[in-house]
Scaffold this active site. Structure first.
Site, short mmCIF file in Angstrom:
data_model
loop_
_atom_site.label_atom_id
_atom_site.label_comp_id
_atom_site.label_asym_id
_atom_site.label_seq_id
_atom_site.Cartn_x
_atom_site.Cartn_y
_atom_site.Cartn_z
N ASP A 196 63.96 8.81 -49.06
CA ASP A 196 62.81 9.04 -48.19
C ASP A 196 61.95 7.79 -48.18
OD1 ASP A 196 63.57 11.59 -47.56
OD2 ASP A 196 62.43 12.51 -49.20
N TYR B 196 67.63 9.84 -60.56
CA TYR B 196 66.25 9.78 -60.06
C TYR B 196 65.27 9.86 -61.21
CZ TYR B 196 67.92 10.89 -55.33
OH TYR B 196 68.55 10.87 -54.12
N TYR C 160 68.47 17.60 -52.69
CA TYR C 160 67.11 17.15 -52.36
C TYR C 160 66.24 17.35 -53.59
CZ TYR C 160 68.54 17.06 -47.45
OH TYR C 160 69.16 16.79 -46.27
#
Ligand SMILES: [Zn+2]
Ligand SMILES: [Zn+2]
Length: 452
Positions: free
Chosen positions: A272, A340, A412
């Site tokens: 993003d 992440y 996500y």
């Protein structure tokens, strides 16, 4: 004659049938019958065959004059000069016909001209090897195929093949570079019918990993959805929502260094706009279109990316890549594990016991995720099942948690944290019974990367 007399007769008889119907030039007739020619390979099969047919016509003259005349007419109309005196002796009006396959363009003169044009076209491009392609109009190919099937010619070489072979042979000699049939650096397209040639260098691919040190840089240019680049009130006349992009910071300098006319940016997935890329970075391939230079200094590219982005984007591990690496890059998007790091602010205090419980319940868990609300318009409703392979959370202060995860590609992560109104389950907010007020996400790279 040491080789099969019978085969020779068969070849001549086939040549006669063809020629009586189609006035082929020496080259085209020779090419059609070269594979059935019983002797050693000749440079002028067509002429040798026509000489044999003229002999036959003369032998037939006494007993079968009509047959002899028809053959002499065909031979002289097909441009075989030696038969033209015989034709005149019979009082025939000799008019040479255009070869229906090559339109009389398959000559050394024309081939040499397109070779010279090709050499002019490729000058100014760096390349190690090349491949020749030939343009042949559809109606010519159709005539050729009709002749093949009419006379049962299954082994014959096509006009296109002869052109590419002849042009390729000459270009190898003139350029001093080899032909490459699988992954050429230069495509040379010739057209003997118009006498033209084109140079099309194949794309140059450079592989690397990128790092995005600041948020608010989209991976690719983000155009304004109200005006699509024209500029309007919504985007302040810019035509886009963000002034820059990772793709431009890498593609533009790469394009200049290679002297290319354009580029395509391919990445293994996409973060993003508000997610930074750190750790081992995100694999990408920049594809440079029509490059003039292929010996690009990767060190110079690395420096150029850093300086033109003022340090916002950096690249590492640059190396030359191929078209097949591009396929592998696309496969790593779905099939790889992604890492992440999230920094999360919660609305209520969090304890280390909470985090121990969180890690225990999510490590190895399968997450069921409906398409996130924020991308629903573009992506459509779908249920994904993705694994959390590893998770480690750490308390920074009583409201702040640092969460490290290794997850299946395609999960996500923001929704994994806030739960997306229960559309992602299980989720961090639900397990902790605590609402996140801010999520800062860093993409740390993929575990499986492109191997060389
Ligand atoms: Zn021809
Ligand atoms: Zn706009």
């Amino acid at each position: 004659m040491v080789w099969g007399v019978k085969n020779l007769r068969e070849t001549l008889s086939k040549a006669k049938q063809i020629l009586l119907r189609y006035r082929l030039c020496n080259k085209c007739l020779g090419r059609l019958l070269a594979s059935s020619w019983p002797g050693p390979e000749l440079l002028n099969t067509g002429e040798v065959i026509k000489a044999g047919l003229l002999e036959e016509a003369r032998a037939l003259a006494a007993q079968h004059p009509e047959e002899a005349i028809a053959l002499i007419k065909a031979l002289s109309e097909s441009g075989y000069r030696a038969a033209q005196d015989d034709a005149l002796n019979y009082g025939l009006d000799v008019k040479e016909k255009t070869c229906p396959i090559c339109l009389d363009r398959l000559t050394d003169e024309v081939i040499d001209a397109v070779v010279a044009e090709a050499v002019r076209r490729v000058s100014g491009y760096e390349f190690e090897d090349f491949l020749v392609g030939a343009y042949v109009p559809k109606y010519i190919t159709a005539i050729e195929e009709r002749i093949f099937s009419e006379f049962g010619l299954t082994e014959s070489e096509t006009l296109r093949k002869e052109i590419t072979r002849e042009v390729g042979k000459r270009l190898e000699a003139v350029l001093g570079k080899p032909a490459n049939f699988t992954s050429p650096e230069m495509l040379i397209l010739v057209d003997i019918f118009t006498g033209t040639a084109e140079a099309k260098p194949t794309p140059l691919y450079i592989y690397g990993h990128y790092f995005k040190n600041r948020i608010d840089i989209p991976q690719t240019p983000w155009y304004c959805s109200a005006c699509w680049g024209a500029g309007c009130e919504r985007c302040g006349g810019l035509g886009r929502m963000y002034p820059d992009s990772v793709a431009e910071y890498i593609g533009e300098p790469a394009m200049r260094l290679a002297g290319a006319i354009g580029y395509k940016f391919h990445a293994a997935g996409r973060e993003d706009v508000d997610v930074t890329v750190e750790g081992t970075g995100r694999p990408f391939i920049v594809e440079l279109i029509m490059p003039r230079r292929r010996m690009v200094s990767l060190e110079a590219l690395k420096e150029a990316v850093k300086s033109c982005s003022e340090g916002r984007v950096e690249v590492e591990g640059l190396r030359p890549a191929t078209h097949s690496d591009l396929k592998m890059l696309k496969e790593t998007i779905e099939g790889s594990t992604k890492r992440y790091m999230a920094t999360i602010q919660f609305s209520k205090p969090v304890s280390s016991e909470d985090l121990a419980r969180l890690d225990a319940s999510l490590r190895g868990a399968v997450i069921e995720q409906q398409t996130p609300t924020r991308v629903l318009k573009r992506r459509g409703e779908r249920l994904r099942r993705k694994r959390i392979l590893n998770i480690e959370s750490r308390l920074i202060d009583s409201y702040t948690v640092e969460l490290y995860v290794e997850v299946d590609g395609g999960l996500y992560v923001k929704e994994l944290i806030h739960g997306d109104s229960g559309r992602t389950r299980p989720n961090v907010a639900e397990i902790l019974d605590n609402h996140p007020t801010s999520i800062k996400l860093k993409f740390l790279g993929v575990l499986k990367t492109l191997r060389h």
